[in-house]
Design a protein around this motif. Structure first.
Motif, PDB file in Angstrom:
ATOM      1  N   SER A  74       0.827  -1.211   0.000  1.00 31.10           N
ATOM      2  CA  SER A  74       0.000   0.000   0.000  1.00 31.10           C
ATOM      3  C   SER A  74       0.859   1.257   0.000  1.00 31.10           C
ATOM      4  O   SER A  74       0.543   2.245  -0.660  1.00 31.10           O
ATOM      5  N   VAL A  75       1.967   1.205   0.764  1.00 31.68           N
ATOM      6  CA  VAL A  75       2.861   2.358   0.797  1.00 31.68           C
ATOM      7  C   VAL A  75       3.417   2.628  -0.603  1.00 31.68           C
ATOM      8  O   VAL A  75       3.461   3.771  -1.062  1.00 31.68           O
ATOM      9  N   ASP A  79      -0.476   4.910  -0.390  1.00 29.05           N
ATOM     10  CA  ASP A  79      -1.272   4.946   0.837  1.00 29.05           C
ATOM     11  C   ASP A  79      -0.317   4.838   2.017  1.00 29.05           C
ATOM     12  O   ASP A  79       0.241   3.772   2.281  1.00 29.05           O
ATOM     13  N   SER A  81      -1.016   5.347   5.259  1.00 31.41           N
ATOM     14  CA  SER A  81      -1.719   5.284   6.545  1.00 31.41           C
ATOM     15  C   SER A  81      -1.083   4.296   7.517  1.00 31.41           C
ATOM     16  O   SER A  81      -1.263   4.424   8.733  1.00 31.41           O
ATOM     17  N   SER A  82      -0.341   3.306   7.009  1.00 37.21           N
ATOM     18  CA  SER A  82       0.272   2.314   7.911  1.00 37.21           C
ATOM     19  C   SER A  82       1.708   2.670   8.283  1.00 37.21           C
ATOM     20  O   SER A  82       2.361   1.923   9.013  1.00 37.21           O
ATOM     21  N   SER A 215       7.757   6.674   2.064  1.00 41.53           N
ATOM     22  CA  SER A 215       6.724   7.706   2.240  1.00 41.53           C
ATOM     23  C   SER A 215       7.307   9.109   2.336  1.00 41.53           C
ATOM     24  O   SER A 215       6.561  10.080   2.511  1.00 41.53           O
TER      25      SER A 215
END
Length: 290
Positions: A74-75, A79, A81-82, A215
């Protein structure tokens, strides 16, 4: 070795050299421990008069291991968020450690992720950082410094589930990303891997650090505001952070110097220690542009 509680985490550190000498902070790379700065390398810096401080970043070595498993897929898809923390927060750890040690201004040297942290430290705490040496690192701009397929593939392999598996995997990584002109023998790679495993093994921590890298925002604009001696060192045959990352870092910082080595990969070959430490020392006495 001493430990300091800073910024909500325990940071392991060790110091060597003359405490009255100019302080110099060494920041290790992704998943690496303060022991990656080998004694011979540290000794050369101490011989040049520096008070050398090495630290274990959060989630590596004997510093605090955090919790939470980032979703790297996801990163990679954007995304975040984690992602449990940022490179900036890792720079904050270093800044608070230096305050804990009563140091008002230091020279900073970082390799790979450590170079990113060193850059962020100079951006966030310009009065604290006297000079920067960014080794085999990049700016956070995804268009530069991208790894080769082989380097990315070996880094993203599953972590070893036993000591022997972890050592074998580490040796494979060392073979893949090391310096082709100055190859370390498998016995040396295995000895290093075993010592690192026995001191601390934290593949989950490496994943969290990797999430911080993936990120990160592009530091190029902020690097353009720096006014301090800045040296970029890069291997011309680095497959993990390719040369364009170092070149972009040097272009981003006004007055920065770029020193590259043919045949050097993503490591610090002992054959180059004298030249590298000489360049680091020279950078610390370079006049600032301020």
């Amino acid at each position: 070795m001493p430990k300091a509680y800073v910024n909500g985490v325990d940071i392991e550190y060790v110091a060597a050299g003359d405490p009255d000498g100019p302080p110099l902070l060494l920041i290790p790379g992704l998943g690496l421990q303060l022991t990656v700065w080998e004694p011979g390398f540290v000794d050369l810096l101490c011989e040049r008069g520096f008070f050398v401080i090495r630290l274990d970043n959060r989630d590596s070595g004997l510093s605090t291991k955090l919790k939470g498993e980032p979703d790297l897929a996801s990163v990679l898809g954007g995304d975040f968020s984690s992602v449990p923390y940022s490179i900036g927060e890792m720079a904050d750890d270093a800044a608070v450690l230096l305050a804990h040690l009563g140091l008002e201004q230091v020279h900073v040297v970082g390799m790979s992720l450590g170079g990113m942290i060193a850059q962020s430290l100079a951006i966030r705490y310009p009065q604290l950082v006297a000079s920067v040496c960014s080794i085999m690192s990049t700016t956070g701009d995804p268009s530069v410094g991208a790894p080769t397929d082989a380097a990315a593939g070996v880094l993203l392999q599953p972590a070893g589930s036993s000591r022997e598996e972890a050592i074998v995997r580490s040796v494979e990584i060392g073979r893949t990303i090391g310096s082709p002109k100055y190859p370390a023998g498998d016995d040396v790679l295995r000895e290093r891997a075993a010592a690192a495993y026995d001191r601390s093994y934290s593949p989950e921590g490496l994943a969290r650090q990797l999430a911080a890298i993936l990120s990160a925002t592009d530091r190029t604009p902020a690097l353009g505001h720096l006014r301090l001696p800045f040296l970029v060192i890069h291997g011309e045959d680095d497959p993990l952070v390719t040369l364009s990352g170092g070149e972009a870092t040097a272009r981003a910082v006004p007055g920065a110097s770029l020193l590259t080595f043919p045949g050097m990969g993503h490591d610090l070959p002992p054959q180059l220690w004298d030249e590298i430490t000489t360049a680091i020392a020279a950078n610390t006495v370079t006049p600032s542009l301020a």
